[in-house]
Design a protein around this motif. Structure first.
Motif, PDB file in Angstrom:
ATOM      1  N   PHE A 333       0.828  -1.203   0.000  1.00 25.64           N
ATOM      2  CA  PHE A 333       0.000   0.000   0.000  1.00 25.64           C
ATOM      3  C   PHE A 333       0.866   1.257   0.000  1.00 25.64           C
ATOM      4  O   PHE A 333       0.547   2.248  -0.668  1.00 25.64           O
ATOM      5  CB  PHE A 333      -0.935   0.004   1.210  1.00 25.64           C
ATOM      6  CG  PHE A 333      -1.691   1.304   1.363  1.00 25.64           C
ATOM      7  CD1 PHE A 333      -2.731   1.606   0.512  1.00 25.64           C
ATOM      8  CD2 PHE A 333      -1.336   2.214   2.345  1.00 25.64           C
ATOM      9  CE1 PHE A 333      -3.421   2.805   0.633  1.00 25.64           C
ATOM     10  CE2 PHE A 333      -2.019   3.411   2.481  1.00 25.64           C
ATOM     11  CZ  PHE A 333      -3.069   3.700   1.624  1.00 25.64           C
ATOM     12  N   ASN A 334       1.973   1.259   0.744  1.00 22.89           N
ATOM     13  CA  ASN A 334       2.860   2.421   0.755  1.00 22.89           C
ATOM     14  C   ASN A 334       3.435   2.703  -0.625  1.00 22.89           C
ATOM     15  O   ASN A 334       3.572   3.866  -1.030  1.00 22.89           O
ATOM     16  CB  ASN A 334       3.999   2.200   1.756  1.00 22.89           C
ATOM     17  CG  ASN A 334       3.587   2.490   3.184  1.00 22.89           C
ATOM     18  OD1 ASN A 334       2.609   3.194   3.415  1.00 22.89           O
ATOM     19  ND2 ASN A 334       4.302   1.937   4.141  1.00 22.89           N
ATOM     20  N   VAL A 335       3.788   1.647  -1.360  1.00 19.59           N
ATOM     21  CA  VAL A 335       4.293   1.841  -2.720  1.00 19.59           C
ATOM     22  C   VAL A 335       3.179   2.320  -3.638  1.00 19.59           C
ATOM     23  O   VAL A 335       3.383   3.197  -4.488  1.00 19.59           O
ATOM     24  CB  VAL A 335       4.927   0.537  -3.246  1.00 19.59           C
ATOM     25  CG1 VAL A 335       5.401   0.715  -4.685  1.00 19.59           C
ATOM     26  CG2 VAL A 335       6.091   0.112  -2.358  1.00 19.59           C
ATOM     27  N   ALA A 336       1.974   1.761  -3.475  1.00 22.53           N
ATOM     28  CA  ALA A 336       0.844   2.186  -4.293  1.00 22.53           C
ATOM     29  C   ALA A 336       0.496   3.649  -4.042  1.00 22.53           C
ATOM     30  O   ALA A 336       0.051   4.349  -4.960  1.00 22.53           O
ATOM     31  CB  ALA A 336      -0.374   1.301  -4.012  1.00 22.53           C
ATOM     32  N   ALA A 337       0.689   4.130  -2.815  1.00 24.88           N
ATOM     33  CA  ALA A 337       0.437   5.538  -2.525  1.00 24.88           C
ATOM     34  C   ALA A 337       1.371   6.439  -3.334  1.00 24.88           C
ATOM     35  O   ALA A 337       1.005   7.573  -3.672  1.00 24.88           O
ATOM     36  CB  ALA A 337       0.604   5.807  -1.034  1.00 24.88           C
TER      37      ALA A 337
END
Length: 386
Positions: A333-337
């Motif tokens: 999720f952090n990378v997708a953000a």
């Protein structure tokens, strides 16, 4: 440059930074917290000394030092120490901020004189403002990651940065969906569109987006504790690790499940439906709208690439927490953000692309009926905003 950056972010989504399931402990009757790693609040003993890698002198912790958490997973410590979170993600943040802030400032400057005579300019100004605030928050987030995921700016600053990041993330997605609906009405229902109070409607829609989704995402982050000390790794984290058993945090699980579905996935579905209908309508027209069709398709594909991973991972992360109590998707999720932040950089370029394509198509068109004339006029109005 943009293609390489997008490719890098997509590759990072496919590779896990660490095995977050290793050493995970189970907690009975725990209330899980969304969008973060899990930690257990130490309510029995809050030590006066902060023994850590960052402060090995045994000096007393500051009087206003945040509460202490014990980690429930070895994978959390690996992520907090790893190069993905301390080098790659903050580097991407700084690159996006450096490229996106000037572009959005330039877009706001060019639209400032057109707000009173073009309803679309109101929506684009709202989008540029939310993108600009989102990108500005990346400087402090990058500072946090570059310092080994250690937050030294205080609890108030942590809450403001977290609220600004997530609040404007939802505002951008919702505003993009509103722009798609506006284009849909202009192209598919031009006569209805002409009769609408467009400027007043655009202004009220912008206020509603900021008031409902911006506040809905930001206010909870401002009300709960966001920074905690982790003695195992010697860091004060900001939003990354939060306690399980506090009732004040428990409501956020279902609340953020709702936000993930309505704030990110719903705009994606609305935008897909609008652009699909726009492309079908233009292909049935008597004119050659191939340039505008290709531009519309590109705008939607970039929107889907940037927001779909974050929306899906956000929803799955919450479901995983609620069912299994595990946080294995938080790294993804952090990378997708980062992809969502990438869209904040691309929005000014996509606006110029759509406007120029509308102008190119209009100059090559011969008007043969009333609906085509209205369609041409409404699409041509986008070009005049540049």
């Amino acid at each position: 440059m943009w293609k390489r950056l997008i490719f890098l972010l997509v590759v990072l989504l496919c590779v896990r930074g660490s095995d977050l399931g290793t050493g995970e402990k189970k907690s009975r009757g725990a209330v899980v917290l969304p969008r973060t790693f899990q930690g257990e609040l130490n309510t029995i003993h809050q030590p006066r000394f902060f023994s850590s890698e960052l402060n090995g002198t045994g000096a007393p912790a500051p009087p206003q030092s945040p509460p202490e958490l014990w980690l429930l997973s070895n994978g959390t410590a690996e992520y907090l120490r790893g190069r993905l979170s301390t080098r790659v993600i903050p580097t991407v943040y700084l690159l996006l901020a450096a490229a996106g802030i000037p572009a959005n400032v330039a877009l706001l400057s060019s639209l400032a004189s057109k707000v009173r005579r073009a309803s679309s300019a109101i929506l684009y100004c709202s989008l540029a403002t939310s993108d600009l605030l989102l990108l500005l928050s990346l400087f402090l987030k990058a500072h946090y990651h570059f310092h080994g995921n250690h937050w030294g700016l205080g609890e108030a600053a942590c809450r403001v940065v977290t609220a600004c990041f997530y609040g404007n993330l939802y505002c951008s997605a919702q505003t993009l969906a509103c722009i798609a609906v506006n284009r849909y009405l202009a192209v598919v229902h031009p006569f209805t569109y002409k009769g609408l109070p467009k400027r007043a409607l655009a202004a009220w829609v912008s206020v509603a987006v900021w008031g409902v989704f911006g506040a809905a995402a930001a206010v909870p982050e401002l009300l709960v504790q966001q920074s905690y000390r982790l003695p195992e790794v010697g860091r004060v984290t900001c939003h990354d690790v939060l306690p399980l058993r506090q009732r004040s945090h428990g409501f956020l699980l279902y609340y953020n499940l709702f936000l993930a579905a309505v704030g990110l996935l719903a705009p994606l579905l609305v935008t897909a439906a609008c652009y699909a209908r726009i492309v079908c309508e233009l292909k049935r027209s008597h004119h050659d709208w191939s340039v505008y069709v290709r531009a519309s398709s590109l705008v939607f594909l970039i929107f889907a690439l940037c927001f779909a991973p974050a929306g899906v991972l956000h929803l799955l992360h919450h479901l995983q927490l609620s069912v299994h109590g595990t946080e294995g998707l938080y790294v993804h999720f952090n990378v997708a953000a980062c992809l969502c932040c990438l869209h904040a950089c691309l929005d000014p370029l996509l606006f110029v692309l759509m406007s120029k394509s509308a102008g190119s198509s209009s100059r090559a068109t011969i008007i043969v009926n009333q609906k085509s004339k209205m369609l041409l006029k409404t699409i041509y109005s986008e070009r005049t905003l540049c």
